[in-house]
Design an enzyme around this catalytic site. Structure first.
Site, PDB file in Angstrom:
ATOM      1  N   GLY A  99      75.502  14.969  28.217  1.00 55.58           N
ATOM      2  CA  GLY A  99      76.305  15.582  27.172  1.00 55.58           C
ATOM      3  C   GLY A  99      76.349  17.088  27.334  1.00 55.58           C
ATOM      4  O   GLY A  99      75.457  17.671  27.962  1.00 55.58           O
ATOM      5  N   GLN A 145      77.603  25.685  24.587  1.00 52.41           N
ATOM      6  CA  GLN A 145      76.762  25.813  25.789  1.00 52.41           C
ATOM      7  C   GLN A 145      77.516  26.408  26.971  1.00 52.41           C
ATOM      8  O   GLN A 145      76.908  26.747  27.986  1.00 52.41           O
ATOM      9  CB  GLN A 145      76.209  24.440  26.206  1.00 52.41           C
ATOM     10  CG  GLN A 145      75.173  23.896  25.256  1.00 52.41           C
ATOM     11  CD  GLN A 145      74.671  22.549  25.746  1.00 52.41           C
ATOM     12  OE1 GLN A 145      75.326  21.537  25.526  1.00 52.41           O
ATOM     13  NE2 GLN A 145      73.541  22.541  26.428  1.00 52.41           N
ATOM     14  N   CYS A 201      67.782  19.326  27.567  1.00 49.55           N
ATOM     15  CA  CYS A 201      69.039  19.993  27.233  1.00 49.55           C
ATOM     16  C   CYS A 201      69.410  20.891  28.409  1.00 49.55           C
ATOM     17  O   CYS A 201      68.531  21.544  28.970  1.00 49.55           O
ATOM     18  CB  CYS A 201      68.836  20.824  25.959  1.00 49.55           C
ATOM     19  SG  CYS A 201      70.265  21.800  25.476  1.00 49.55           S
ATOM     20  N   LEU A 202      70.691  20.913  28.775  1.00 47.31           N
ATOM     21  CA  LEU A 202      71.088  21.729  29.929  1.00 47.31           C
ATOM     22  C   LEU A 202      70.855  23.220  29.675  1.00 47.31           C
ATOM     23  O   LEU A 202      70.766  23.997  30.615  1.00 47.31           O
ATOM     24  CB  LEU A 202      72.551  21.467  30.298  1.00 47.31           C
ATOM     25  CG  LEU A 202      72.844  20.058  30.830  1.00 47.31           C
ATOM     26  CD1 LEU A 202      74.326  19.881  31.119  1.00 47.31           C
ATOM     27  CD2 LEU A 202      72.019  19.753  32.080  1.00 47.31           C
ATOM     28  N   HIS A 205      72.396  15.085  19.288  1.00 48.70           N
ATOM     29  CA  HIS A 205      71.999  16.289  20.030  1.00 48.70           C
ATOM     30  C   HIS A 205      73.189  17.259  20.170  1.00 48.70           C
ATOM     31  O   HIS A 205      73.075  18.443  19.865  1.00 48.70           O
ATOM     32  CB  HIS A 205      71.463  15.870  21.405  1.00 48.70           C
ATOM     33  CG  HIS A 205      71.044  17.005  22.277  1.00 48.70           C
ATOM     34  ND1 HIS A 205      69.768  17.134  22.774  1.00 48.70           N
ATOM     35  CD2 HIS A 205      71.730  18.074  22.764  1.00 48.70           C
ATOM     36  CE1 HIS A 205      69.693  18.235  23.506  1.00 48.70           C
ATOM     37  NE2 HIS A 205      70.877  18.820  23.520  1.00 48.70           N
ATOM     38  N   GLU A 206      74.330  16.708  20.621  1.00 49.69           N
ATOM     39  CA  GLU A 206      75.497  17.572  20.864  1.00 49.69           C
ATOM     40  C   GLU A 206      76.099  18.069  19.548  1.00 49.69           C
ATOM     41  O   GLU A 206      76.519  19.219  19.456  1.00 49.69           O
ATOM     42  CB  GLU A 206      76.560  16.828  21.686  1.00 49.69           C
ATOM     43  CG  GLU A 206      76.079  16.310  23.042  1.00 49.69           C
ATOM     44  CD  GLU A 206      75.370  17.352  23.890  1.00 49.69           C
ATOM     45  OE1 GLU A 206      75.675  18.555  23.753  1.00 49.69           O
ATOM     46  OE2 GLU A 206      74.487  16.972  24.681  1.00 49.69           O
ATOM     47  N   HIS A 244      74.453  21.135  18.302  1.00 52.74           N
ATOM     48  CA  HIS A 244      74.835  22.386  18.986  1.00 52.74           C
ATOM     49  C   HIS A 244      75.961  23.094  18.225  1.00 52.74           C
ATOM     50  O   HIS A 244      76.029  24.320  18.226  1.00 52.74           O
ATOM     51  CB  HIS A 244      75.313  22.093  20.410  1.00 52.74           C
ATOM     52  CG  HIS A 244      74.212  22.042  21.429  1.00 52.74           C
ATOM     53  ND1 HIS A 244      73.392  23.125  21.698  1.00 52.74           N
ATOM     54  CD2 HIS A 244      73.810  21.054  22.272  1.00 52.74           C
ATOM     55  CE1 HIS A 244      72.531  22.793  22.663  1.00 52.74           C
ATOM     56  NE2 HIS A 244      72.752  21.537  23.019  1.00 52.74           N
TER      57      HIS A 244
HETATM   58 ZN    ZN Z   1      71.682  20.485  24.429  1.00 52.42          ZN
END
Ligand code: ZN
Length: 195
Positions: free
Chosen positions: A46, A51, A93-94, A137-138, A141
């Site tokens: 994701g 991000q 998380c990226l 999670h997304e 953000h």
């Molecule tokens: Zn993340």
């Protein structure tokens, strides 16, 4: 198509609340496809617009397995309309390279969003599946909430961030999720009964 630069933990923009998308312009469509490419290039499941430096309410997810065809889903202006049950799992998380922390999540969610053609859709994800967790999670953000805010063990989170040379945990951002903790304790008691 382009691989975008990912904003890393510590940048203030990750903590900002993102704006609703009012028009699905060409620019938004290109960004969505670039986000999908960027997610795949980084082996992510994701990626949210903040991000990649765009504080707008859009994220992409693909939880298909390696042996399955690609199945990217674009969520525009998502709303979680139902959430139930509790689960916990290690998440990454990226924006936090190599850092994995045990976090609390709802095990069931129902989300409403719009696709790239402006068509509304609803997705239900249950049993604490990867999809259920990825959507939460997304979604977070878009509100400036990060996965470590859901940590079940602050000492673990502090250690993991330190080991990966990431900025310190922001204790004032930690979420007090009593309801989820109580549900998790209940799950555990039930599991013990069954043994
Ligand atoms: Zn993340």
């Amino acid at each position: 198509m382009a691989i975008l630069k990912i904003v890393k933990y510590g940048e203030e923009s990750l903590r900002q609340k993102s704006k609703e998308i009012t028009k699905i312009s060409k620019k938004i469509k290109v960004l969505a496809h670039d986000m999908i490419d960027t997610m795949y290039a980084n082996n992510g499941v994701g990626l949210a617009a903040p991000q990649v430096g765009e504080n707008i309410r859009m994220f992409v997810i693909d939880v298909s397995l390696d042996n399955e065809p690609f199945n990217p889903i674009v969520f525009i202006n998502p709303k979680i309309i139902k959430k139930e049950g509790a689960t916990h799992e290690k998440e990454g998380c990226l924006s936090f390279p190599n850092a994995f922390v045990d976090v609390r999540r709802y095990s069931y969610i129902k989300v409403k969003a719009t696709d790239l053609n402006g068509k509304p859709f609803i997705i239900e994800a249950k049993d604490g599946s990867l999809l259920a967790r990825a959507i939460q999670h997304e979604y977070d953000h878009l509100d400036g909430i990060l996965f470590i805010d859901h940590t079940r063990n602050i000492f673990e989170a502090i250690k993991v961030l330190e080991e990966n040379n990431l900025p310190k945990i922001q204790e004032d951002k930690l979420l007090d999720e009593k309801e989820l903790e109580e549900l998790l304790a209940l799950n555990k008691a039930e599991n013990n009964d069954q043994q």
